[in-house]
Write an enzyme that holds these catalytic residues in place. Structure first.
Site, PDB file in Angstrom:
ATOM      1  N   ARG A 253       0.890  -1.177   0.000  1.00 37.40           N
ATOM      2  CA  ARG A 253       0.000   0.000   0.000  1.00 37.40           C
ATOM      3  C   ARG A 253       0.918   1.213   0.000  1.00 37.40           C
ATOM      4  O   ARG A 253       1.692   1.396   0.941  1.00 37.40           O
ATOM      5  CB  ARG A 253      -0.911  -0.002   1.228  1.00 37.40           C
ATOM      6  CG  ARG A 253      -1.677   1.295   1.390  1.00 37.40           C
ATOM      7  CD  ARG A 253      -2.799   1.228   2.397  1.00 37.40           C
ATOM      8  NE  ARG A 253      -3.921   0.468   1.865  1.00 37.40           N
ATOM      9  CZ  ARG A 253      -5.166   0.519   2.347  1.00 37.40           C
ATOM     10  NH1 ARG A 253      -5.441   1.301   3.375  1.00 37.40           N
ATOM     11  NH2 ARG A 253      -6.121  -0.204   1.808  1.00 37.40           N
TER      12      ARG A 253
ATOM     13  N   GLN B 159      -9.967  -4.223  -3.822  1.00 41.44           N
ATOM     14  CA  GLN B 159     -11.272  -3.708  -3.427  1.00 41.44           C
ATOM     15  C   GLN B 159     -12.285  -3.944  -4.546  1.00 41.44           C
ATOM     16  O   GLN B 159     -13.395  -4.431  -4.300  1.00 41.44           O
ATOM     17  CB  GLN B 159     -11.164  -2.205  -3.122  1.00 41.44           C
ATOM     18  CG  GLN B 159     -12.471  -1.583  -2.708  1.00 41.44           C
ATOM     19  CD  GLN B 159     -12.946  -2.075  -1.353  1.00 41.44           C
ATOM     20  OE1 GLN B 159     -12.218  -2.005  -0.378  1.00 41.44           O
ATOM     21  NE2 GLN B 159     -14.167  -2.589  -1.282  1.00 41.44           N
TER      22      GLN B 159
ATOM     23  N   ASP C 274     -17.636   6.754  -1.623  1.00 43.41           N
ATOM     24  CA  ASP C 274     -16.397   6.686  -0.841  1.00 43.41           C
ATOM     25  C   ASP C 274     -16.192   8.068  -0.222  1.00 43.41           C
ATOM     26  O   ASP C 274     -16.904   9.028  -0.578  1.00 43.41           O
ATOM     27  CB  ASP C 274     -15.228   6.311  -1.791  1.00 43.41           C
ATOM     28  CG  ASP C 274     -13.902   6.088  -1.074  1.00 43.41           C
ATOM     29  OD1 ASP C 274     -13.874   5.991   0.177  1.00 43.41           O
ATOM     30  OD2 ASP C 274     -12.858   6.001  -1.773  1.00 43.41           O
TER      31      ASP C 274
ATOM     32  N   CYS D 250     -16.516   1.275   0.189  1.00 46.70           N
ATOM     33  CA  CYS D 250     -15.310   0.487   0.475  1.00 46.70           C
ATOM     34  C   CYS D 250     -14.915   0.565   1.944  1.00 46.70           C
ATOM     35  O   CYS D 250     -14.216  -0.317   2.441  1.00 46.70           O
ATOM     36  CB  CYS D 250     -14.154   0.957  -0.410  1.00 46.70           C
ATOM     37  SG  CYS D 250     -13.814   2.722  -0.246  1.00 46.70           S
TER      38      CYS D 250
ATOM     39  N   ARG E  74     -13.530  -9.067   0.922  1.00 46.91           N
ATOM     40  CA  ARG E  74     -12.094  -8.862   0.655  1.00 46.91           C
ATOM     41  C   ARG E  74     -11.334 -10.162   0.915  1.00 46.91           C
ATOM     42  O   ARG E  74     -10.421 -10.532   0.171  1.00 46.91           O
ATOM     43  CB  ARG E  74     -11.536  -7.741   1.536  1.00 46.91           C
ATOM     44  CG  ARG E  74     -12.136  -6.358   1.306  1.00 46.91           C
ATOM     45  CD  ARG E  74     -11.689  -5.770  -0.023  1.00 46.91           C
ATOM     46  NE  ARG E  74     -10.245  -5.684  -0.100  1.00 46.91           N
ATOM     47  CZ  ARG E  74      -9.507  -4.677   0.392  1.00 46.91           C
ATOM     48  NH1 ARG E  74     -10.104  -3.655   0.984  1.00 46.91           N
ATOM     49  NH2 ARG E  74      -8.191  -4.667   0.268  1.00 46.91           N
TER      50      ARG E  74
END
Ligand code: CP
Ligand code: NVA
Length: 305
Positions: free
Chosen positions: A101, A131, A221, A261, A289
């Site tokens: 990430r 995602q 989001d 998400c 996930r």
């Protein structure tokens, strides 16, 4: 050897295969069966930004599959003690898969370029492929498929929106997006996606009510993503008409689901009423996930499920 740096790295049939593996492993998991497909395999997680869902789902799924995982914190010195090339060559000689990430998408590309094991993007400024795979799995489960299903994004044309747009285009789902002026998906991105997927149904508008007409899912989001904290107040003003609330849900079909998400800023992009409504599948979506990423690992580590 393959990597998952962007969802566009995957063909339509690869996405379908990953979703099919994910659904199969999920059906076994809910019956209490955890298939140890990768005994002794090791995953390293290298995160420059905060995470709950991505970290926990990857660590849990690798354990379910019989392998192990380790989170590398700031003390590993990524980007500080040695070059990314040296760091990655050493790390990839010791583990079987690396999840990254990163603040900048190019960091994940750099790691992938020097790694001798598969690299997975666990979110960057441009993409969140894992995602999107969980999102597609969630819609597929609820509606029995993706082809022709309209998934509507309301809000910022951000990393999650981009991956979802690619996922829809590659699986035959329709993608509609309503953004304020100035927060659209980048023109080059949409043009490239249309060129890659000539049959893709993509509609862009500034009107959320128009975008949710006839949709199967409404997705939003946060208005300010990680790294955009300084813009938060300006964005609250710019996105004020883009809240997903009961009125907007009422403009969609009654069987439309709500997706996010997470993490959410309740009271900004979504109201409590929508988050906690029977139409909201946000917890199931987050839990997916775990299953979607088992599909990714099965695909990357080359073992048929
Ligand atoms: N949706 C998501 O990626 O959550 P985290 O930031 O908690 O990993
Ligand atoms: N767009 C958000 C997603 C978090 C999972 C961010 O990048 O912060």
């Amino acid at each position: 050897m393959r990597h998952l740096v962007a969802l566009s790295d995957l063909s339509s049939s690869e996405i379908e295969a990953i979703l099919a593996i994910a659904a199969d492993l999920k059906s076994k998991f809910v019956r209490g069966v955890r298939e140890p497909l990768f005994p002794g395999r090791m995953m390293a997680l290298l995160f420059e930004k905060q995470s709950l869902r991505t970290r926990v789902s990857f660590e849990s799924c690798m354990t379910h599959l019989g392998g192990g995982s380790m989170m590398l914190g700031a003390d590993a010195g990524f980007g500080k003690r040695e070059s990314i090339e040296d760091f990655t060559r050493v790390l990839s000689a010791m583990v079987d898969v690396i999840v990254v990430r990163a603040k900048s998408h190019s960091t994940v590309e750099d790691v992938a370029a020097h790694s001798t094991c598969p690299v997975v993007n666990g979110l960057t400024d441009l993409d969140h492929p894992c995602q999107a795979l969980a999102d597609l799995l969630t819609v597929r489960e609820r509606f029995g498929g993706l082809k022709g299903k309209k998934i509507t994004w309301v809000g910022d044309g951000n990393n999650v929106a981009r991956s979802l747009a690619v996922g829809c285009a590659k699986t035959g789902a329709e993608f509609a997006i309503a953004t304020p002026t100035g927060y659209e998906l980048a023109r080059e991105f949409v043009d490239q996606l249309r060129a890659d997927c000539p049959d893709a149904a993509i509609t862009e508008t500034t009107d959320p009510r128009e975008a949710v007409d006839g949709c199967a899912a409404i997705y939003t989001d946060v208005w300010a993503s990680m790294g955009q904290e300084a813009e938060e107040e300006q964005r609250k003003r710019d996105f004020a008409d883009y809240q997903v609330n009961a009125k907007l849900m009422g403009a969609a079909p009654s069987d439309a689901i709500f997706l996010h998400c997470l993490p959410a800023k309740r009271g900004q992009e979504v109201t409590d009423e929508v988050m906690d409504s029977p139409q909201s599948l946000v917890v199931e979506q987050a839990a997916n996930r775990l299953h979607a990423q088992k599909g990714v690992l099965a695909w990357l580590l080359g073992e048929p499920a």
